[in-house]
Design a protein around this motif. Structure first.
Motif, short mmCIF file in Angstrom:
data_model
loop_
_atom_site.label_atom_id
_atom_site.label_comp_id
_atom_site.label_asym_id
_atom_site.label_seq_id
_atom_site.Cartn_x
_atom_site.Cartn_y
_atom_site.Cartn_z
N THR A 182 0.88 -1.22 0.06
CA THR A 182 -0.11 -0.10 0.00
C THR A 182 0.90 1.08 0.07
OG1 THR A 182 -1.81 1.17 0.91
CG2 THR A 182 -0.32 0.21 2.55
N ARG A 183 0.27 2.22 -0.12
CA ARG A 183 1.11 3.79 0.20
C ARG A 183 0.40 4.37 1.53
NH1 ARG A 183 3.24 5.55 -4.69
NH2 ARG A 183 4.27 7.21 -3.63
N VAL A 184 1.54 4.86 2.33
CA VAL A 184 1.18 5.38 3.59
C VAL A 184 1.08 6.75 3.84
CG1 VAL A 184 1.96 3.32 4.59
CG2 VAL A 184 3.60 5.42 4.17
N ASP A 185 0.92 7.54 2.66
CA ASP A 185 0.85 8.96 2.66
C ASP A 185 0.06 9.51 3.66
OD1 ASP A 185 1.70 10.22 -0.42
OD2 ASP A 185 1.33 8.23 -0.26
N ASN A 186 -1.36 9.00 3.78
CA ASN A 186 -2.35 9.36 4.60
C ASN A 186 -2.41 8.38 5.76
OD1 ASN A 186 -2.64 11.81 2.78
ND2 ASN A 186 -3.85 10.35 1.48
N TYR A 187 -1.75 7.51 6.24
CA TYR A 187 -1.75 6.74 7.25
C TYR A 187 -0.62 6.82 8.18
CZ TYR A 187 -5.06 3.93 4.40
OH TYR A 187 -6.32 3.40 3.55
N ALA A 188 -0.85 6.71 9.47
CA ALA A 188 0.05 6.91 10.49
C ALA A 188 0.87 5.62 10.59
CB ALA A 188 -0.53 7.38 11.50
N PRO A 189 2.14 5.32 10.70
CA PRO A 189 2.83 3.97 11.09
C PRO A 189 2.16 3.21 12.21
CG PRO A 189 4.38 5.66 10.66
CD PRO A 189 3.15 6.30 10.60
N GLY A 190 1.74 2.05 12.35
CA GLY A 190 1.06 1.53 13.09
C GLY A 190 -0.43 1.69 13.31
N GLN A 191 -0.92 2.30 12.39
CA GLN A 191 -2.33 2.67 12.29
C GLN A 191 -3.19 1.48 11.94
OE1 GLN A 191 -3.58 5.84 9.81
NE2 GLN A 191 -5.85 5.72 9.77
N ILE A 192 -4.14 1.19 12.34
CA ILE A 192 -5.16 -0.07 12.28
C ILE A 192 -6.11 0.35 11.23
CG2 ILE A 192 -6.51 -1.86 12.96
CD1 ILE A 192 -4.67 -1.87 15.61
N ILE A 193 -6.39 -0.10 10.32
CA ILE A 193 -7.63 0.38 9.35
C ILE A 193 -8.57 -0.79 9.12
CG2 ILE A 193 -6.15 1.87 8.00
CD1 ILE A 193 -5.99 -0.02 5.82
N ASN A 194 -9.85 -0.81 9.03
CA ASN A 194 -10.81 -1.79 8.69
C ASN A 194 -11.31 -1.79 7.34
OD1 ASN A 194 -11.25 -2.61 11.60
ND2 ASN A 194 -11.69 -0.20 11.54
N ILE A 195 -11.36 -2.96 6.84
CA ILE A 195 -11.83 -3.06 5.34
C ILE A 195 -12.59 -4.43 5.46
CG2 ILE A 195 -11.22 -3.86 2.89
CD1 ILE A 195 -8.70 -2.35 3.37
N GLY A 196 -14.14 -3.96 5.48
CA GLY A 196 -15.10 -5.40 5.77
C GLY A 196 -14.87 -5.77 7.22
N SER A 197 -14.69 -6.98 7.36
CA SER A 197 -14.48 -7.36 8.65
C SER A 197 -13.06 -7.69 8.94
CB SER A 197 -15.33 -8.97 8.62
OG SER A 197 -14.95 -9.88 7.69
N ARG A 226 -9.13 -6.50 9.56
CA ARG A 226 -8.44 -5.11 10.23
C ARG A 226 -6.90 -5.71 9.82
NH1 ARG A 226 -8.85 -4.82 16.41
NH2 ARG A 226 -8.58 -6.79 16.35
N TRP A 227 -6.12 -4.38 9.38
CA TRP A 227 -5.04 -4.41 8.73
C TRP A 227 -4.15 -3.14 9.56
CZ3 TRP A 227 -3.53 -8.13 4.86
CH2 TRP A 227 -4.73 -8.71 4.47
N LYS A 228 -2.73 -3.68 9.88
CA LYS A 228 -1.96 -2.92 10.49
C LYS A 228 -1.10 -2.23 9.43
CE LYS A 228 -0.31 -1.84 14.90
NZ LYS A 228 0.11 -2.22 16.42
N ILE A 229 -1.02 -0.73 9.51
CA ILE A 229 -0.29 -0.13 8.33
C ILE A 229 1.29 0.01 9.10
CG2 ILE A 229 0.04 1.77 7.12
CD1 ILE A 229 -2.26 -0.13 6.16
N PHE A 230 2.53 -0.32 8.05
CA PHE A 230 3.73 -0.18 8.39
C PHE A 230 4.44 0.53 7.09
CE2 PHE A 230 2.44 -3.66 11.14
CZ PHE A 230 2.96 -2.99 12.15
N PRO A 231 5.32 1.55 7.23
CA PRO A 231 6.33 1.74 6.30
C PRO A 231 7.38 0.74 5.98
CG PRO A 231 6.98 3.02 8.20
CD PRO A 231 5.77 2.36 8.49
N TRP A 232 8.03 0.84 4.88
CA TRP A 232 8.74 -0.16 4.68
C TRP A 232 10.15 -0.09 5.56
CZ3 TRP A 232 7.64 -4.71 3.32
CH2 TRP A 232 6.77 -4.78 2.22
N TYR A 233 10.71 1.19 5.71
CA TYR A 233 11.58 1.50 6.53
C TYR A 233 11.45 2.78 7.40
CZ TYR A 233 16.56 2.78 7.83
OH TYR A 233 17.51 3.29 8.55
N LEU A 234 11.51 4.04 6.58
CA LEU A 234 11.24 5.31 7.14
C LEU A 234 10.38 6.17 6.27
CD1 LEU A 234 11.59 7.70 9.20
CD2 LEU A 234 14.01 8.12 7.72
N LYS A 235 9.33 6.53 6.51
CA LYS A 235 8.44 7.23 5.89
C LYS A 235 8.57 8.72 5.52
CE LYS A 235 3.60 9.05 6.05
NZ LYS A 235 2.19 9.04 6.85
N ASN A 236 8.66 9.10 4.20
CA ASN A 236 8.92 10.38 3.94
C ASN A 236 8.11 11.06 2.85
OD1 ASN A 236 10.33 12.72 2.57
ND2 ASN A 236 12.39 11.91 3.17
#
Length: 293
Positions: A240-255, A257-267
């Protein structure tokens, strides 16, 4: 699925947490050989000079992948301890993410391919780093080319590699064409990588609602006669792309849940990454299925 989290004072403690999580979920650990196993999957786990090394095998002591993959110091940026770790253990897939110095992340992962008919074991594995300490990062949404002494710290991302194991941080034991762990054509230096996803990665996040969809994490092997074969399709991770997600944020898609991470360092200032020697991964990232509290 089981989810574990905690703090580790060094890489040996990260390994201990990983071994404990896996053995609690059906894996076996041979302490003398430092091998974690389940079914036909064998993974040597060693801590060497401050790096956690993962080496895929086809048996407890043989059938090694061409090289190790690792977590540890990247270029001149050392890991600051303690690190926070998160371990996601599914039936046949395991993901580890560590976080340090507030904004830095590294990862390792391994599992069994769900693709039927592979003559090999189907084991796949990857980690932030390859066998050596690169001078920087090379990651883009157009090709993810590894150049010179750089690494693409994302699983199955890079489309080009150097001869040998220099820049390779992911392997799959497909056994196709009697080539074991090789993802290229014998003697070649190019992988399929994210070629098939380039248009979609480039369109994220959506200009309409600012969200970024989750894209499949798949690995292909090049074959003779200019053909390719799908050799791995991860069940519990997505690009995914993390432009508008915070590292570690949990998002819901249907039932789910997914946890978001940058590959190394978000910029976000250099969101498209770069092709040589950078120190971040733009807004390229991934999501891991989350079933924690």
């Amino acid at each position: 699925m089981a989810y574990y989290s905690g703090s580790a004072v060094d890489m040996a403690a990260v390994r201990s947490a990983l071994v404990s999580a896996c053995t609690s979920e059906g894996w076996s650990w041979d302490g003398s050989g430092e091998v974690l196993s389940k079914g036909v999957l064998y993974l040597r786990l060693r801590v060497v000079s401050g790096y956690l090394e993962l080496l895929g095998r086809t048996s407890a002591s043989a059938g090694d992948a061409p090289s190790v993959v690792r977590m540890g110091q990247l270029a001149a940026t050392s890991i600051s301890y303690p690190v926070a770790y998160e371990i996601f253990v599914f039936d046949w897939e395991v993901y580890v993410v560590i976080n340090y110095s507030i904004d830095y992340y590294q990862w390792c992962a391994f599992g069994r391919s769900i693709i039927e008919g592979l003559p090999g074991s189907g084991m796949w594995l990857g980690a932030t780093l390859e066998a050596n300490n690169p001078t920087g990062i090379s990651i883009t949404g157009s090709d993810g080319v590894n150049t010179n002494n750089t690494i693409t710290p994302a699983i199955f991302w890079a489309t080009s590699i150097q001869v040998g194991s220099r820049n390779r941080n992911c392997y799959v034991h497909s056994g196709l064409d009697s080539e074991g762990w090789n993802l290229t054509i014998s003697g070649g230096t190019s992988q399929v990588g994210i070629t098939q996803l380039v248009p979609l990665i480039g369109l994220l996040p959506s200009a309409w609602n600012s969200e970024a969809v989750l894209l499949p994490v798949r690995c292909y092997k090049q074959r003779p006669s200019q053909k390719v074969s799908l050799v791995a399709d991860l069940q519990h991770a997505r690009y995914t792309r993390v432009d508008n997600y915070a590292p570690g944020q949990i998002i819901n898609i249907g039932s789910d849940r997914w946890k978001i991470f940058p590959w190394y360092l978000k910029n976000t200032a250099a969101r498209a990454g770069g092709s040589e020697g950078i120190s971040h991964t733009g807004t390229f990232g991934w999501a891991i299925r989350y079933e924690g509290a």
